[in-house]
Design a protein around this motif. Structure first.
Motif, short mmCIF file in Angstrom:
data_model
loop_
_atom_site.label_atom_id
_atom_site.label_comp_id
_atom_site.label_asym_id
_atom_site.label_seq_id
_atom_site.Cartn_x
_atom_site.Cartn_y
_atom_site.Cartn_z
N TRP A 27 -8.64 3.63 -10.99
CA TRP A 27 -8.04 2.64 -9.80
C TRP A 27 -6.76 1.92 -9.51
O TRP A 27 -6.49 2.43 -11.68
CB TRP A 27 -8.99 1.08 -10.35
N LEU B 34 0.74 -1.20 -0.26
CA LEU B 34 0.09 -0.35 0.33
C LEU B 34 0.49 1.48 -0.21
O LEU B 34 0.58 2.20 -0.56
CB LEU B 34 -0.57 0.44 1.26
N HIS C 156 -10.07 -4.95 -9.26
CA HIS C 156 -9.21 -3.53 -9.00
C HIS C 156 -9.48 -3.10 -7.26
O HIS C 156 -10.10 -3.26 -6.04
CB HIS C 156 -10.30 -2.95 -9.41
N LEU C 157 -8.59 -1.89 -7.16
CA LEU C 157 -8.42 -1.55 -5.80
C LEU C 157 -8.40 0.06 -6.52
O LEU C 157 -7.77 0.57 -6.48
CB LEU C 157 -7.20 -1.58 -5.25
N LEU D 280 0.12 -5.14 -7.03
CA LEU D 280 -1.20 -4.28 -7.26
C LEU D 280 0.38 -3.89 -9.39
O LEU D 280 0.99 -3.60 -9.27
CB LEU D 280 -1.01 -2.75 -6.35
N TRP E 184 -7.61 1.18 1.34
CA TRP E 184 -7.89 0.21 0.47
C TRP E 184 -7.70 -1.28 0.38
O TRP E 184 -7.50 -1.65 1.76
CB TRP E 184 -6.28 0.71 0.11
N HIS E 185 -8.60 -1.92 -0.16
CA HIS E 185 -8.97 -3.75 -0.21
C HIS E 185 -8.66 -4.13 -1.46
O HIS E 185 -9.71 -3.35 -2.79
CB HIS E 185 -9.90 -3.85 0.87
N LEU E 186 -9.46 -5.27 -1.80
CA LEU E 186 -9.69 -5.54 -3.28
C LEU E 186 -11.24 -6.12 -2.10
O LEU E 186 -11.41 -6.80 -2.09
CB LEU E 186 -8.84 -6.44 -3.67
#
Length: 192
Positions: A89, A14, A126-127, A77, A41-43
């Motif tokens: 994203w 992150l 996506h994030l 990512l 922030w997460h998926l």
């Protein structure tokens, strides 16, 4: 309570993305975007919406089973894109087949627990990093396109509670709380 199942990238990954988003935030047009916070922030694997607390025991049991049947896998990512020129994203690379499988299993777990889920759609990893009014996303995408974060091993499935802002204060963001987690591959029982 408002719930979703997710994968949480580790803080080092992150931080890598955060450096890129900080550049975007300071670029021309960056002030017109509501940037999401690193803490959130997460998926998302399966969004469940409002869930009656009476359904939680069954949901927890089914998510634990979904996690135990899914092996540990690698992700990173990478790149980025937009939905409807409003949502920016960061993309995901690595073992996307296993990520999709975990998303499918999370969705099925919620349905079997009695949660009324939205119409099923193909999972797209996506994030979300920002939302805003329809604008020229080209400069942001140029920067995101070149981003490639380090690899990490996904080792758990997480159930997250989200609380939407209610104060009406500009810039207030949703709050997220982990309410359960389960190791992938049957590595023991998780919290919750």
């Amino acid at each position: 309570m408002r719930l979703f199942a997710a994968v949480l990238p580790p803080s080092e990954r992150l931080d890598e993305l955060g450096c890129v988003v900080d550049r975007l935030r300071g670029s021309p047009g960056g002030g017109g975007v509501r940037w999401t916070s690193r803490e959130g922030w997460h998926l998302t694997l399966a969004f469940m919406g409002e869930v009656d607390e009476a359904l939680l025991p069954g949901l927890r049991m089914r998510l634990e089973r979904a996690a135990s049947r899914t092996p540990v896998f690698s992700l990173r990512l990478r790149g980025g894109g937009h939905f409807g020129r409003r949502t920016l994203w960061a993309g995901v690379a690595g073992d996307l087949d296993t990520l999709r499988l975990l998303a499918e299993r999370s969705d099925a777990a919620a349905r079997r627990a009695g949660i009324a889920m939205e119409e099923h759609r193909r999972y797209r990893a996506h994030l979300t990093v920002g939302r805003g009014q329809e604008a020229d996303t080209g400069p942001f995408l140029d920067v995101l396109d070149g981003f490639e974060g380090g690899r990490w091993e996904v080792g758990e499935l997480v159930l997250v509670r989200s609380e939407l802002p209610v104060s009406g204060v500009r810039g207030e963001r949703p709050r997220y709380e982990t309410v359960g987690s389960w190791p992938l591959g049957g590595g023991g029982s998780g919290a919750g």
